[in-house]
Design a protein around this motif. Structure first.
Motif, PDB file in Angstrom:
ATOM      1  N   ARG A   1       0.824  -1.217   0.000  1.00 58.69           N
ATOM      2  CA  ARG A   1       0.000   0.000   0.000  1.00 58.69           C
ATOM      3  C   ARG A   1       0.859   1.270   0.000  1.00 58.69           C
ATOM      4  NH1 ARG A   1      -3.269  -1.241   4.047  1.00 58.69           N
ATOM      5  NH2 ARG A   1      -4.817  -2.180   2.642  1.00 58.69           N
ATOM      6  N   GLY A   2       0.580   2.138  -0.966  1.00 56.83           N
ATOM      7  CA  GLY A   2       1.253   3.426  -1.046  1.00 56.83           C
ATOM      8  C   GLY A   2       2.642   3.396  -1.647  1.00 56.83           C
ATOM      9  N   ARG A   3       3.118   2.224  -2.077  1.00 58.86           N
ATOM     10  CA  ARG A   3       4.484   2.112  -2.600  1.00 58.86           C
ATOM     11  C   ARG A   3       4.463   1.915  -4.115  1.00 58.86           C
ATOM     12  NH1 ARG A   3       7.835   1.568   1.809  1.00 58.86           N
ATOM     13  NH2 ARG A   3       6.718   0.939   3.708  1.00 58.86           N
ATOM     14  N   PRO A   4       5.282   2.666  -4.843  1.00 57.48           N
ATOM     15  CA  PRO A   4       5.387   2.418  -6.287  1.00 57.48           C
ATOM     16  C   PRO A   4       5.728   0.956  -6.545  1.00 57.48           C
ATOM     17  CG  PRO A   4       6.513   4.448  -5.701  1.00 57.48           C
ATOM     18  CD  PRO A   4       6.148   3.777  -4.414  1.00 57.48           C
ATOM     19  N   LEU A   5       5.087   0.407  -7.551  1.00 60.76           N
ATOM     20  CA  LEU A   5       5.144  -1.029  -7.788  1.00 60.76           C
ATOM     21  C   LEU A   5       5.757  -1.311  -9.157  1.00 60.76           C
ATOM     22  CD1 LEU A   5       4.175  -3.761  -6.562  1.00 60.76           C
ATOM     23  CD2 LEU A   5       2.016  -3.407  -7.746  1.00 60.76           C
ATOM     24  N   THR A   6       6.675  -2.261  -9.199  1.00 56.64           N
ATOM     25  CA  THR A   6       7.187  -2.800 -10.457  1.00 56.64           C
ATOM     26  C   THR A   6       6.711  -4.237 -10.564  1.00 56.64           C
ATOM     27  OG1 THR A   6       9.142  -1.379 -10.500  1.00 56.64           O
ATOM     28  CG2 THR A   6       9.246  -3.396 -11.780  1.00 56.64           C
ATOM     29  N   LEU A   7       6.117  -4.562 -11.691  1.00 58.37           N
ATOM     30  CA  LEU A   7       5.563  -5.894 -11.909  1.00 58.37           C
ATOM     31  C   LEU A   7       6.463  -6.680 -12.848  1.00 58.37           C
ATOM     32  CD1 LEU A   7       1.897  -4.783 -12.654  1.00 58.37           C
ATOM     33  CD2 LEU A   7       2.801  -5.583 -10.456  1.00 58.37           C
ATOM     34  N   ARG A   8       6.553  -7.973 -12.612  1.00 57.18           N
ATOM     35  CA  ARG A   8       7.177  -8.857 -13.590  1.00 57.18           C
ATOM     36  C   ARG A   8       6.071  -9.749 -14.142  1.00 57.18           C
ATOM     37  NH1 ARG A   8      12.730 -12.517 -13.043  1.00 57.18           N
ATOM     38  NH2 ARG A   8      13.094 -12.650 -15.294  1.00 57.18           N
ATOM     39  N   ARG A   9       5.808  -9.597 -15.429  1.00 54.61           N
ATOM     40  CA  ARG A   9       4.660 -10.257 -16.040  1.00 54.61           C
ATOM     41  C   ARG A   9       5.086 -11.410 -16.939  1.00 54.61           C
ATOM     42  NH1 ARG A   9       0.802  -5.782 -18.560  1.00 54.61           N
ATOM     43  NH2 ARG A   9      -0.413  -7.682 -18.963  1.00 54.61           N
ATOM     44  N   TYR A  10       4.287 -12.467 -16.924  1.00 54.88           N
ATOM     45  CA  TYR A  10       4.544 -13.690 -17.688  1.00 54.88           C
ATOM     46  C   TYR A  10       3.233 -14.175 -18.291  1.00 54.88           C
ATOM     47  CZ  TYR A  10       9.071 -14.227 -15.271  1.00 54.88           C
ATOM     48  OH  TYR A  10      10.335 -14.055 -14.774  1.00 54.88           O
ATOM     49  N   PRO A  11       2.799 -13.635 -19.410  1.00 51.01           N
ATOM     50  CA  PRO A  11       1.480 -14.022 -19.956  1.00 51.01           C
ATOM     51  C   PRO A  11       1.370 -15.475 -20.369  1.00 51.01           C
ATOM     52  CG  PRO A  11       2.671 -12.588 -21.464  1.00 51.01           C
ATOM     53  CD  PRO A  11       3.425 -12.559 -20.183  1.00 51.01           C
ATOM     54  N   ASN A  12       2.508 -16.133 -20.608  1.00 53.27           N
ATOM     55  CA  ASN A  12       2.479 -17.551 -20.985  1.00 53.27           C
ATOM     56  C   ASN A  12       3.232 -18.419 -19.971  1.00 53.27           C
ATOM     57  OD1 ASN A  12       1.007 -17.476 -23.567  1.00 53.27           O
ATOM     58  ND2 ASN A  12       2.718 -16.175 -24.203  1.00 53.27           N
TER      59      ASN A  12
ATOM     60  N   THR B   1      16.533  10.795 -14.030  1.00 60.56           N
ATOM     61  CA  THR B   1      17.110  11.167 -15.329  1.00 60.56           C
ATOM     62  C   THR B   1      16.117  11.106 -16.479  1.00 60.56           C
ATOM     63  OG1 THR B   1      17.871   8.885 -15.689  1.00 60.56           O
ATOM     64  CG2 THR B   1      19.408  10.407 -14.640  1.00 60.56           C
ATOM     65  N   THR B   2      14.897  10.671 -16.218  1.00 62.29           N
ATOM     66  CA  THR B   2      13.906  10.570 -17.285  1.00 62.29           C
ATOM     67  C   THR B   2      12.624  11.268 -16.836  1.00 62.29           C
ATOM     68  OG1 THR B   2      13.035   8.455 -16.456  1.00 62.29           O
ATOM     69  CG2 THR B   2      14.860   8.354 -18.030  1.00 62.29           C
ATOM     70  N   SER B   3      11.635  11.250 -17.715  1.00 61.31           N
ATOM     71  CA  SER B   3      10.348  11.827 -17.361  1.00 61.31           C
ATOM     72  C   SER B   3       9.640  10.953 -16.329  1.00 61.31           C
ATOM     73  CB  SER B   3       9.477  11.966 -18.615  1.00 61.31           C
ATOM     74  OG  SER B   3       9.317  10.710 -19.244  1.00 61.31           O
ATOM     75  N   ASP B   4       8.587  11.483 -15.746  1.00 62.56           N
ATOM     76  CA  ASP B   4       7.843  10.751 -14.729  1.00 62.56           C
ATOM     77  C   ASP B   4       7.371   9.396 -15.261  1.00 62.56           C
ATOM     78  OD1 ASP B   4       8.188  13.035 -13.309  1.00 62.56           O
ATOM     79  OD2 ASP B   4       6.075  13.571 -13.165  1.00 62.56           O
ATOM     80  N   VAL B   5       7.294   8.430 -14.375  1.00 64.38           N
ATOM     81  CA  VAL B   5       6.731   7.115 -14.691  1.00 64.38           C
ATOM     82  C   VAL B   5       5.438   6.947 -13.916  1.00 64.38           C
ATOM     83  CG1 VAL B   5       7.036   4.617 -14.477  1.00 64.38           C
ATOM     84  CG2 VAL B   5       8.953   6.046 -15.225  1.00 64.38           C
ATOM     85  N   ARG B   6       4.396   6.520 -14.590  1.00 63.13           N
ATOM     86  CA  ARG B   6       3.091   6.304 -13.964  1.00 63.13           C
ATOM     87  C   ARG B   6       3.062   4.894 -13.377  1.00 63.13           C
ATOM     88  NH1 ARG B   6      -0.611   5.636 -17.100  1.00 63.13           N
ATOM     89  NH2 ARG B   6      -2.401   6.449 -15.939  1.00 63.13           N
ATOM     90  N   HIS B   7       3.319   4.805 -12.088  1.00 60.66           N
ATOM     91  CA  HIS B   7       3.359   3.513 -11.400  1.00 60.66           C
ATOM     92  C   HIS B   7       1.981   3.139 -10.871  1.00 60.66           C
ATOM     93  CE1 HIS B   7       7.655   2.319 -10.922  1.00 60.66           C
ATOM     94  NE2 HIS B   7       7.885   3.605 -11.112  1.00 60.66           N
ATOM     95  N   VAL B   8       1.690   1.856 -10.931  1.00 61.96           N
ATOM     96  CA  VAL B   8       0.525   1.320 -10.231  1.00 61.96           C
ATOM     97  C   VAL B   8       0.832   1.266  -8.743  1.00 61.96           C
ATOM     98  CG1 VAL B   8      -0.894  -0.742  -9.865  1.00 61.96           C
ATOM     99  CG2 VAL B   8      -0.279  -0.058 -12.178  1.00 61.96           C
ATOM    100  N   LEU B   9      -0.180   1.570  -7.923  1.00 60.06           N
ATOM    101  CA  LEU B   9      -0.107   1.351  -6.487  1.00 60.06           C
ATOM    102  C   LEU B   9      -1.162   0.312  -6.119  1.00 60.06           C
ATOM    103  CD1 LEU B   9       1.352   4.144  -6.797  1.00 60.06           C
ATOM    104  CD2 LEU B   9       0.582   4.612  -4.480  1.00 60.06           C
ATOM    105  N   CYS B  10      -0.729  -0.696  -5.404  1.00 58.41           N
ATOM    106  CA  CYS B  10      -1.654  -1.767  -5.021  1.00 58.41           C
ATOM    107  C   CYS B  10      -2.129  -1.507  -3.597  1.00 58.41           C
ATOM    108  CB  CYS B  10      -0.977  -3.130  -5.134  1.00 58.41           C
ATOM    109  SG  CYS B  10      -2.105  -4.501  -4.850  1.00 58.41           S
ATOM    110  N   ASP B  11      -3.249  -0.813  -3.491  1.00 59.20           N
ATOM    111  CA  ASP B  11      -3.751  -0.376  -2.189  1.00 59.20           C
ATOM    112  C   ASP B  11      -4.860  -1.259  -1.639  1.00 59.20           C
ATOM    113  OD1 ASP B  11      -1.968   1.692  -2.255  1.00 59.20           O
ATOM    114  OD2 ASP B  11      -3.438   3.265  -2.666  1.00 59.20           O
ATOM    115  N   ASP B  12      -5.286  -2.268  -2.400  1.00 61.03           N
ATOM    116  CA  ASP B  12      -6.417  -3.080  -1.952  1.00 61.03           C
ATOM    117  C   ASP B  12      -6.347  -4.461  -2.598  1.00 61.03           C
ATOM    118  OD1 ASP B  12      -7.861  -2.906  -4.616  1.00 61.03           O
ATOM    119  OD2 ASP B  12      -7.797  -0.786  -4.061  1.00 61.03           O
ATOM    120  N   PRO B  13      -7.048  -5.446  -2.015  1.00 60.50           N
ATOM    121  CA  PRO B  13      -7.008  -6.799  -2.561  1.00 60.50           C
ATOM    122  C   PRO B  13      -7.491  -6.901  -4.000  1.00 60.50           C
ATOM    123  CG  PRO B  13      -7.818  -6.860  -0.309  1.00 60.50           C
ATOM    124  CD  PRO B  13      -7.742  -5.404  -0.698  1.00 60.50           C
TER     125      PRO B  13
END
Length: 294
Positions: A42-53, A82-94
Motif C-alpha cells: 500500500r502506497g508504494r510504487p510497484l514494479t511488476l514482472r509479467r509472464y502471460p504464458n 534522469t527521465t520523465s515521470d513514470v506512472r506507477h501502479v499502487l496496489c492499495d487493496d485486494p
C-alpha cells in the motif's frame, strides 16, 4: 471493488510447468495472501514482472502502468532522476492485487518509500546474495550476523526468505533521511560485516571480484530501486514465495522453501511476522553513528 467479482481468465493455462501450477493457482495464491500482502504494498510504487504464458515464456518488468487499467486502480506519476515521470501502479487493496495477477503479474517488487514521502525510505535492507556453492547453513549464519550488526546499531531486524537464492534482512527506520543517506547506512553495516568475516562476505558489485564469497547487496536502497514484496511468488521452477519469517524459524528455513500450498497452510495457523514493523522504526542517523563506532 470486491475482489470476488474479478474472474480468472484462462485458469487452466500452465504457469509453472515443473511445479504443475496453473494461472488459476497463481491468482488463487494472491487471493489467499491479499490480507497480509497488501499492507506491504500500500502506497508504494510497484514494479511488476509479467509472464502471460507462464514462467517458461516471454517476460518483462513493467513500471509504466498499462493505459487500459480500470479507473478504480490507483496510478501515480513518480518523478525519476534522469527521465520523465513514470506512472506507477499502487496496489492499495485486494482487488487491485487480484486484477494484476489475472493480468499475468507473477512477481511484485516495491520501493522502500511511499508516495507520501518518496525521497525518504522507511526501511533499510541488506540482500544476502550467494553464489551457487554456498550452503543454506552458511546463509542462515550470515543472516544472524546481519541481525547482530543491526541490533548493535539500534535497529530491529526482520527476516524474509526471498523465494529465490537468499535472505533479506530488513529494518524499519524513521523516514527522516534521503535514499543516498540510507544507502550509506546499509553500506556501513555491510562493511562492518565484511570486516568481521572477510573470507566469506563481500560488497563487490562485480561478480568477477567476489570469488566464492557471498555478496551483501545494498544497492536496493537506492531511489527507484526495488526489492521483492512479501508474499510475492517468484518466477522460478519451484514456485517459491517470498516469505517473512520469525528469527526462531531460521534454523529450518530454506530461501525457497515456501510454496503457495505451504503459505496457505501457514497463514491458517500463523499471522504475518512483519505486521507492526513500523512501530519499531529507529533513527537512521543514530544507527549510522553507532555503526561508525564498531
Amino acid at each position: 471493488m470486491d475482489p470476488d467479482e474479478i474472474s480468472t481468465s484462462n485458469p487452466d493455462k500452465i504457469y509453472y510447468p515443473e511445479a504443475g501450477l496453473t494461472k488459476g493457482d497463481v491468482v488463487g495464491h494472491y487471493r489467499t495472501v491479499a490480507e497480509v500482502m497488501v499492507p506491504h504494498l500500500r502506497g508504494r510504487p510497484l514494479t511488476l514482472r509479467r509472464y502471460p504464458n507462464g514462467i517458461a515464456g516471454q517476460t518483462w518488468y513493467q513500471k509504466e502502468a498499462s493505459p487500459k487499467l480500470p479507473s478504480w486502480i490507483r496510478v501515480e506519476a513518480i518523478p525519476q532522476r534522469t527521465t520523465s515521470d513514470v506512472r506507477h501502479v499502487l496496489c492499495d487493496d485486494p482487488a487491485t492485487l487480484v486484477y494484476l495477477a489475472n493480468q499475468a503479474a507473477i512477481e511484485y517488487h516495491i520501493w522502500s518509500s511511499t508516495v507520501d514521502d518518496l525521497e525518504h525510505p522507511d526501511m533499510v535492507l541488506i540482500d544476502i546474495d550467494p553464489p551457487d556453492h554456498v550452503t543454506v547453513a552458511d546463509l542462515r549464519d550470515i543472516a544472524r550476523m546481519v541481525k547482530k550488526v543491526y541490533e548493535a546499531a539500534g535497529l530491529t531486524a526482520y527476516l524474509q526468505a526471498t523465494g529465490g537464492r537468499g535472505f533479506h534482512v530488513v529494518a524499519p527506520i524513521e523516514p527522516s533521511q534521503t535514499y543516498d543517506e540510507v544507502r550509506d547506512l546499509a553500506k556501513a553495516a555491510a562493511e562492518v560485516l565484511v570486516r568481521l568475516d572477510p573470507d566469506r562476505l563481500t560488497t563487490a558489485v562485480r561478480k568477477a571480484q567476489r570469488g566464492d564469497r557471498v555478496y551483501l547487496d545494498i544497492l536496493r536502497n537506492g531511489y527507484t530501486s526495488t526489492f521483492v514484496a512479501p508474499y510475492s511468488l517468484r518466477a522460478r521452477p519451484s514456485a517459491g514465495v517470498a516469505t517473512p519469517i520469525d528469527w526462531h524459524e531460521l534454523g529450518k528455513a530454506e530461501p525457497d522453501g515456501w510454496t503457495p500450498k505451504r503459505i496457505k497452510d501457514r497463514l491458517a495457523r500463523k499471522g504475518d511476522p512483519w505486521a507492526g514493523m513500523a512501530e519499531h522504526a529507529a533513527s537512521p542517523a543514530k544507527a549510522l553513528e553507532l555503526l561508525n563506532k564498531l
